[in-house]
Design a protein around this motif. Structure first.
Motif: not given
Lengths: 477, 130
Positions: A337-361
């Motif tokens: 995120h923003a050019g760096g590597t971070v550890c994103v903790h999501r507790k009761g929150a959902t990943r929501a990557f936008p169109p074009g993101h490489p991790e989307i099928p």
């Protein structure tokens, strides 16, 4: 906690200094009415406490479905610097990789007709429910459990023929977090979880039969294989006792090392360790194994749904029942995120990557990542799609549900389980629940308004509505 | 000597007041037995041994062990027979009975965890994930 100041229409901030030791501000996505509801419990204080974590970047964030939890609020997001930040098991929660899987049936609601009650009954017969939920037919021990912890549902497909390659393709992270190490999972965690694979659990876990009632984005709905009137099944469950024990083990272990690392925290449930430390590395290995277990659990539940569909509606309907996607809402991941590597903790929150993101099928790359937002039984659930604003404002994250607003005891006092069952049935929802007490605890009154929660994340640009789902049958632990 | 359950949005909090540390642990046993729907003295005995960094963590480990006995064996402790309490450990024999308790306690948290001297006695607090 009335110091929240409005930054934008749907964004409020608690500045550094709201509680001692904050390293970054705390921000919550809400409108004035939701903020007033949120301020009824201690969740904003908990969010401000999260902002004290060593290495946290940008802000401690909360989605509009935030409510009080243990240490971290439910609905909280915290990104820590991968190089010198911490990992906190409480920031993932006890039910590691609790999440949601959506299946579509190739039939319209009208075609279900008088077979609806039989289908809900069959689902309740084949899916073990309740807190313990022992007796799963596919209970796994020894080497088979090791493979599930290492590989997730891929092991079930290879070893038992459960699931399909297509399901793995349409699962967040392919249903397998890298770095999972069964050796990092304690014997007690294995014992608690081994017999629970393929079980739903209790509390807010459920299996829901639904129909698509509204379509907001035809193009995205087409991409996800959804159309108005279609029958769907939503599965909400997690890593069961195994995940709870992994969290328990590492909260205790990290708590005992806080002094060694010189960390002072406002709440011991926020216990943490540097990501690059023996405790941090071991937790990430164990958490990944528990996450893989949870995906295997939901894969087994989906297998049982197909068996039920085949039994009631015929083999052809079962064979053409497909998985839209499977998303986690309790997990920590290393992301860019923003050019760096971070550890994103999501507790009761959902990943929501936008169109074009490489991790989307690839099939969903124009629509954005599917996100499933269960409401309460009796109201509605939503399918959303991730939007660019999530990458800019919330580390690629959106909400995960309606958000609880009443305690279990309070709602039991206010709602009669038997009466609620009759009301739901009168509203056209077939109910199979282990107990009237458990049903009452999950009454619609216990939750915030899911429509409002979803409107907020859409207006904030985190995710956009694709379809609305109305319940027509529910199975609860 | 007393305990009470306090309900919150997504948790169950146990508050204990007692005249000494042993009574805090005994009250925790009684509270958990009540939560699991078991009454009366038990005839069976089980050993329990836990270690932890300090008193509050020891209380959490104690309740976690009792909850695990209930979940794994259906053994619900109703009282303490023997107790050796050290700075960072405890060894005990608990009395109880076999039953079919609901596996209500999913986890014992460190959230707002407390076990400390207060006035002439002790107070303790532990939050359960149920």
């Amino acid at each position: 906690m009335s110091e929240a100041r409005r930054l934008e229409n749907e964004l409020w901030e608690l500045p550094v200094g709201t509680v001692p030791g904050m390293r970054v501000p705390a921000r919550v996505f809400a409108d004035p009415e939701l903020l007033a509801a949120i301020e009824q419990d201690r969740s904003l204080e908990q969010l401000a406490n999260v902002a004290t974590l060593p290495g946290i970047v940008d802000a401690a964030l909360a989605m509009p479905d935030i409510h009080q939890g243990y240490g971290f609020p439910v609905g909280g997001v915290a990104a820590t610097d991968a190089a010198d930040g911490v990992i906190s098991p409480g920031g993932v929660g006890y039910d590691i990789n609790c999440g949601v899987r959506l299946l579509t049936l190739p039939i319209e609601f009208d075609e279900l007709a008088d077979r609806r009650e039989a289908l809900v009954h069959e689902l309740s017969r084949r899916v073990p429910v309740g807190t313990g939920g022992k007796g799963a037919r596919e209970g796994l021990r020894g080497a088979k459990l090791e493979r599930v912890l290492s590989l997730g549902p891929r092991a079930l497909l290879d070893d038992l023929g459960i699931g399909s390659a297509e399901e793995l393709h349409f699962t967040e992270s392919g249903g397998c977090l890298e770095g999972a190490d069964p050796a990092a999972v304690s014997p007690r965690a294995r014992e608690r979880g081994a017999g629970q694979i393929g079980t739903l659990g209790s509390g807010n876990h459920f299996l829901e039969l639904q129909r698509v009632s509204d379509v907001y984005d035809e193009e995205a709905a087409n991409a996800f294989g959804l159309r108005r009137g279609q029958v769907t099944v939503l599965i909400h469950s997690g890593s069961r006792g195994l995940g709870h024990q992994v969290c328990t083990d590492f909260v205790k272990r990290m708590d005992a090392r806080l002094g060694h690392y010189g960390f002072e925290l406002p709440d011991r449930q926020l216990s943490c360790a540097p990501i690059d430390s023996p405790e941090g590395r071991d937790y990430l290995r164990a958490m990944a194994a528990a996450a893989n277990f949870a995906w295997a659990n939901r894969a087994t539940l989906a297998h049982r749904v197909r068996e039920s569909v085949g039994s009631v509606l015929g083999r052809d309907v079962a064979d053409n029942t497909r998985q839209v996607y499977d998303v986690a809402h309790n997990v920590a991941k290393l992301e860019q995120h923003a050019g760096g590597t971070v550890c994103v903790h999501r507790k009761g929150a959902t990943r929501a990557f936008p169109p074009g993101h490489p991790e989307i099928p690839p099939e969903y790359t124009q629509a954005g990542q599917p996100v499933f937002i269960p409401g309460s039984m009796g109201t509605a659930s939503y399918v959303l799609a991730g939007r660019r604003g999530a990458m800019e404002r919330s580390f690629g994250t959106t909400c995960h549900g309606a958000g609880r607003r009443m305690s279990r005891t309070a709602v039991r006092k206010a709602v009669d389980g038997g009466q609620l069952r009759r009301q739901l049935e009168a509203d056209g929802i077939v109910v199979r629940a282990l107990s009237a007490r458990g049903l009452a605890e999950e009454a619609p009154e216990a939750y915030k308004d899911v429509d409002r929660v979803v409107e907020i994340v859409e207006r904030a640009g985190l995710a956009a509505r694709v379809v609305r789902l109305r319940p027509v049958g529910v199975v609860k632990g | 000597m007393s305990y009470r359950w306090v309900d919150h949005t997504a948790e169950l909090e146990l508050e204990i007041e007692a005249s000494d540390e042993r009574e805090v642990l005994e009250e925790a046993v009684r509270a958990l037995a009540e939560l699991l729907g078991v009454k009366g003295p038990g005839e069976l005995h089980r050993p329990v041994a836990v270690t932890a960094a300090d008193r509050p963590a020891l209380l959490a480990a104690w309740i976690e062990e009792l909850a695990f006995l209930a979940e794994s064996e259906g053994f619900v402790a109703t009282g303490i027979v023997e107790l050796t309490l050290g700075d960072d450990h405890l060894h005990a024999a608990v009395a109880g009975m076999l039953d079919a308790p609901p596996p209500l306690v999913k986890a014992v948290t460190y959230h707002r965890l407390a076990f400390e001297a207060s006035g002439e006695g002790y107070v303790a607090r532990v939050v359960l994930d149920v």
